[in-house]
Design an enzyme around this catalytic site. Sequence first.
Site, PDB file in Angstrom:
ATOM      1  N   SER A 221      19.437  48.760  18.176  1.00  0.00           N
ATOM      2  CA  SER A 221      19.473  47.535  17.340  1.00  0.00           C
ATOM      3  C   SER A 221      20.865  47.645  16.645  1.00  0.00           C
ATOM      4  CB  SER A 221      18.337  47.490  16.617  1.00  0.00           C
ATOM      5  OG  SER A 221      17.081  47.192  17.528  1.00  0.00           O
TER       6      SER A 221
ATOM      7  N   GLY B 207      18.455  18.046   5.281  1.00  0.00           N
ATOM      8  CA  GLY B 207      17.225  17.745   4.153  1.00  0.00           C
ATOM      9  C   GLY B 207      16.339  16.751   5.209  1.00  0.00           C
TER      10      GLY B 207
ATOM     11  N   ASP C 162      19.115  38.004  11.559  1.00  0.00           N
ATOM     12  CA  ASP C 162      18.989  39.230  11.407  1.00  0.00           C
ATOM     13  C   ASP C 162      20.384  40.294  11.612  1.00  0.00           C
ATOM     14  OD1 ASP C 162      17.872  41.901  11.538  1.00  0.00           O
ATOM     15  OD2 ASP C 162      17.347  41.721  13.416  1.00  0.00           O
TER      16      ASP C 162
ATOM     17  N   HIS D 222      17.313  44.149  10.136  1.00  0.00           N
ATOM     18  CA  HIS D 222      16.111  45.094  10.374  1.00  0.00           C
ATOM     19  C   HIS D 222      16.506  46.437  10.047  1.00  0.00           C
ATOM     20  CE1 HIS D 222      16.501  44.676  14.805  1.00  0.00           C
ATOM     21  NE2 HIS D 222      16.131  46.121  14.483  1.00  0.00           N
TER      22      HIS D 222
END
Length: 505
Positions: A232, A288, A157, A127
Amino acid sequence: MISDTLLRAARRMALAGATAFAVGIVAVPSFVTPTIAADGPPSVADLAERLLGAVVNISTSQTVKGTEGPGAVPMPQLPEGSPFQDFFDDFFKNRGGDKGGGGQKVQSLGSGFVIDADQGIVVTNNHVIADADDIEVNFSDGVTLKATLVGTDTKTDVAVLKVDPKGHKLTAVKFGDSTKMRVGDWVMAIGNPFGLGGTVTVGIVSARNRDINSGPYDDFIQTDAAINRGNSGGPLFNAAGEVIGINTAIISPSGGSIGIGFSIPSQLAAGVVDQLRQYGETRRGWLGVRIQPVTDDIAESLGMATAKGALVAGVIKGGPVDNGSVQAGDVIIKFDGKDIHEMRDLPRVVAESPVGKAVDVVIVRKGVEQTVKVTLGRLEDGEKLASGENGNTDQDKGDKATPPVSTASVLGMTVGELNDQTRQKFGIAADVSGVVITDVAKDSAAAERGIQPGEVITEIAQESVGTPKDVMDRIGALKEQGRKNALLMLASKTGELRFVTIRMD
């Protein structure tokens, strides 16, 4: 002389000490403060000095479209020489609100750290650099280098950048083992909060395995080391100077640190970084299946002593276990030797497994524990399959496309496609359409209503259903509406219809 008051206090303390000794308890007077100097260094200056060079500031710029159109705010017409002229010039410049239109240049700041000095590899948050046109890496000594994007992973992220290692002498840090971190261990965060580069903060590990609902693999380290906007992508170090987390999120009503920050554990991040460096993308294992939590009621209906594991609510059509090895209604309690305590444990351990690996999966099926062998597919291929078969892309829906299922488990029933095979198995007439019920869990709400395998669901709440996915979607929609019961129209093998209500609590 000692006053009578002090003498009486001394006698009380002596008596308390004698009593404590008699019952095996060590009494500590309230005015004695325990020392913790042995557990925490009096200074982290040496450690910070060694690590600062490897932590970088990330600055990005992005050009967004202007705001021309009916909703655009025009440039005010001010009298010549107005004291507000400079202010409005700065505000509207390149924002598209003037007659010239154009785009707005948006800049953002974040943090990162070097993990490979020879190759110039820098790690940060996705981000921090998402949608950036230009990315620059700023070092603690003032040197700035252009960065190129190696790869990103939105699910965790994480992003990997590359700078020219010849352009600057780099200092690197390495990942440590986040699984060894305990609540109460010392940690250090270094980053670029509010653009103030090279900021060092110290705290402890406040908690582990935090799920903040930010992604499918949430497993955050919580820390009280001050983390603010701009931190961040920066590293969270252990006492040895190893990166055991990537600072990613905070809880803060004000936007500043209140002592609740979250870091991606290195155990998860390191594998993602390796894949991004090697392939430019992630290659995660894929089982799956669609899963849901095992509640106490579900555990009881399935004959389980305790509520644990992940309930298989559907099997993805064309997926790795669409061969019957794992079925809707199974509860997965162990995957490749790792216990699955709750539903959210399974996606993470599967994703961390290599594509193509054959693993043992322990399931509970109809109250009986058994082990099946499964060869994992690739999650990214499964997502493409889901998008293609649904006729759209993830971006079209704004969320991950829901994959089709060949079987599903809902309301204590296992349902499947009504095809030639199931028609023959249950003796269902050719003119009956809908979704066939292949199994009914004992003591479930469906069993209480007398529903039997071989019956066919034709409608739910007066809407036709034709696939197991339709059934799941319809039940999910009713729950979102706050409904307590689902009205089902069932067809017998010969086509005779009846209505049944099933509670959905």
